[in-house]
Enzyme design. Structure first.
Site, short mmCIF file in Angstrom:
data_model
loop_
_atom_site.label_atom_id
_atom_site.label_comp_id
_atom_site.label_asym_id
_atom_site.label_seq_id
_atom_site.Cartn_x
_atom_site.Cartn_y
_atom_site.Cartn_z
CE LYS A 88 -3.92 2.00 2.57
NZ LYS A 88 -4.88 1.82 3.66
CB SER A 112 -8.08 3.96 2.62
OG SER A 112 -7.24 3.28 3.53
CB SER A 158 -8.30 0.86 5.29
OG SER A 158 -8.80 2.15 5.18
N1 GLN Z 1 -13.01 4.71 6.40
C1 GLN Z 1 -12.26 4.93 7.59
C2 GLN Z 1 -11.71 6.34 7.60
O1 GLN Z 1 -11.88 7.03 6.67
C3 GLN Z 1 -11.17 3.91 7.74
C4 GLN Z 1 -9.99 4.12 6.86
C5 GLN Z 1 -8.81 3.28 7.23
O2 GLN Z 1 -8.95 2.23 7.85
N2 GLN Z 1 -7.62 3.76 6.87
O3 GLN Z 1 -11.11 6.74 8.53
#
Ligand code: GLN
Length: 448
Positions: free
Chosen positions: A50, A124, A148
């Protein structure tokens, strides 16, 4: 046909195999945008990273224009470990800027869902899930703060594994929210998942939150469904989920239902804590040591700083403003400290339930949305999509999303959670599930 990475690794592959692999990925990536950056490989098992995890000598931007051109001079610990295990780095996967998002759209070029390109890949870690869904033999190193890994895994029909907080080193991760961030793995099956997790887990001198504690495999055939986790799930997702429970009962599991009212506070508690931490983490991108430099520094610090920070996207700006607010002196008791208390209560409630059972639920409350549908959501509607993935993330609990059915050709995922440091119980659960369910993929690049 080789199915697992271990089988694949034991087969000799001619140079022509890797030439075709590189060509095929490149071609499909132009359409799906799984990778921000591709690297050619000529040996080993491909692994992707990532874009918020540092790879030595490779541009690592965390999906943000503010880090454009940042080339880390070191490997994150997970990357170092996996390289030593004769995996080959294949590319940096696309993501929501700094991990801020649920659908992979908070970035310049969103990844597309390989099952239907009008639909999102989830976020994400969008690119990590797409890469796993298109490459037959591959491991994706991803990261989760509030879901994410699970959300994109569910939407793309792959397994997304988020270990216990502290089981895997975070050294080399471009932080979103340090008390919540976890590095994990996406894979296509339990064997590959176990293989990768065994490599990346374990203590690290560079990360004091990373522990050496043994990972256990306390298995149980008791599953608990928590009312608050399923009550806002769309009926088109709830119906197949109830059929999954019936199937699991037929396989010897018992299913109990219970209510944990406190989980209703998960979303506000999570977003207050994560934004507070994110706003402090983003403070270093001023254009001096880190971040975008738009102009030469003269004597006007404010102008230089402000100018540099225009490179943040809309969601990052929103989080800096809200995060700074909730931890400011006049309101921190009302928001930040209250959220910390709620987090503790949620952890206690979940751990009590997990003493003798696993918690099961759908992973996402909705069917994989189209890009056009996601654009219509308000920020609060957007955040509410994390209602099911946030509780285990907020609690540092290990959890996994696994594919269990297809609806109109799209994969659907379920989430399974266990107690801290009992991560192997999830992999064992998946091993058992795979006996009756074989996931389908539209692309199998690299299959031999
Ligand atoms: N959707 C969540 C956020 O926007 C989780 C994102 C993540 O786990 N990086 O914070």
């Amino acid at each position: 046909m080789t199915e697992t990475i271990e089988e694949f690794a034991s087969v000799d592959k001619p140079p022509s195999y890797y030439e075709k692999l590189n060509r095929d990925i490149n071609e499909l990536n132009n359409r799906l945008h799984a990778f921000n950056l591709l690297s050619k490989i000529d040996r080993g098992v491909p692994f992707s990273v990532k874009d918020n995890i540092c790879v030595n000598g490779v541009e690592s931007t965390a999906g943000s224009p503010i880090l454009k051109g940042y080339i880390p001079p070191f490997d994150a610990t997970v990357v170092e470990k996996i390289k030593q295990a004769s995996f080959s780095f294949i590319g940096k996967t696309s993501m929501d800027e700094f991990g801020f998002g649920t659908f992979g759209i908070n970035c310049d070029t969103p990844a597309k869902n390989p099952f239907d390109e009008e639909r999102v890949a989830g976020g994400s870690s969008s690119g990590a899930a797409v890469a796993t869904a298109i490459l037959k033999h591959h491991i994706a190193i991803a990261e989760s703060t509030g879901g994410s890994i699970s959300a994109p895994a569910a939407f793309c029909g792959v397994v997304g594994f988020t270990p216990t907080y502290g089981a895997v080193s975070r050294y080399g991760l471009i932080d979103y929210a340090n008390s919540l961030d976890k590095i994990g793995v996406m894979a296509r099956n339990s064997s590959d998942l176990r293989y990768a997790f065994d490599i990346i887990r374990g203590t690290d001198d560079y990360d004091s939150t990373c522990t050496n504690r043994a990972i256990e495999n306390f298995s149980t055939n008791k599953l608990t469904v928590i009312k608050e986790l399923v009550e806002n799930v769309d009926s088109e997702i709830l119906e197949p989920f109830n059929s999954l429970l019936d199937t699991l009962k037929g396989q010897g599991y018992s299913v109990e239902y219970k209510s944990l009212e406190i989980l209703k506070q998960s979303i506000p508690a999570y977003y207050i804590i994560s934004m507070a931490e994110a706003s402090t983490n983003l403070a270093k991108y001023t254009g001096f040591k880190y971040g975008h430099k738009n102009m030469e520094f003269t004597e006007n610090y404010n102008l230089f700083f402000t100018n540099s920070r225009t490179a943040f996207g809309t969601e990052a700006k929103r989080r800096v403003i809200l995060g700074t607010f909730v931890r400011s002196a006049s309101v921190k008791n009302r928001y930040y400290f209250k959220a910390l208390n709620i987090r503790n209560t949620i952890i206690a409630a979940l751990k009590e339930t997990l003493k003798d059972s696993l918690i099961i639920s759908p992973t996402m409350p909705v069917f994989t949305p189209k890009f056009s549908e996601v654009k219509e959501l308000t920020p609060v509607q957007n955040y509410s999509m994390d209602a099911i993935t946030i509780p285990p993330n907020l609690s540092g609990l290990p959890h996994m999303s696994f594919p269990y059915t297809y609806l109109n050709g799209m994969p659907v995922g379920a989430q399974i959670v266990t107690d801290h440091f009992n991560d192997y119980a999830l992999i064992s659960f998946l091993e058992a599930w795979e006996k009756s369910f074989k996931p389908k993929f539209k692309y199998n690049i690299g299959a031999i």
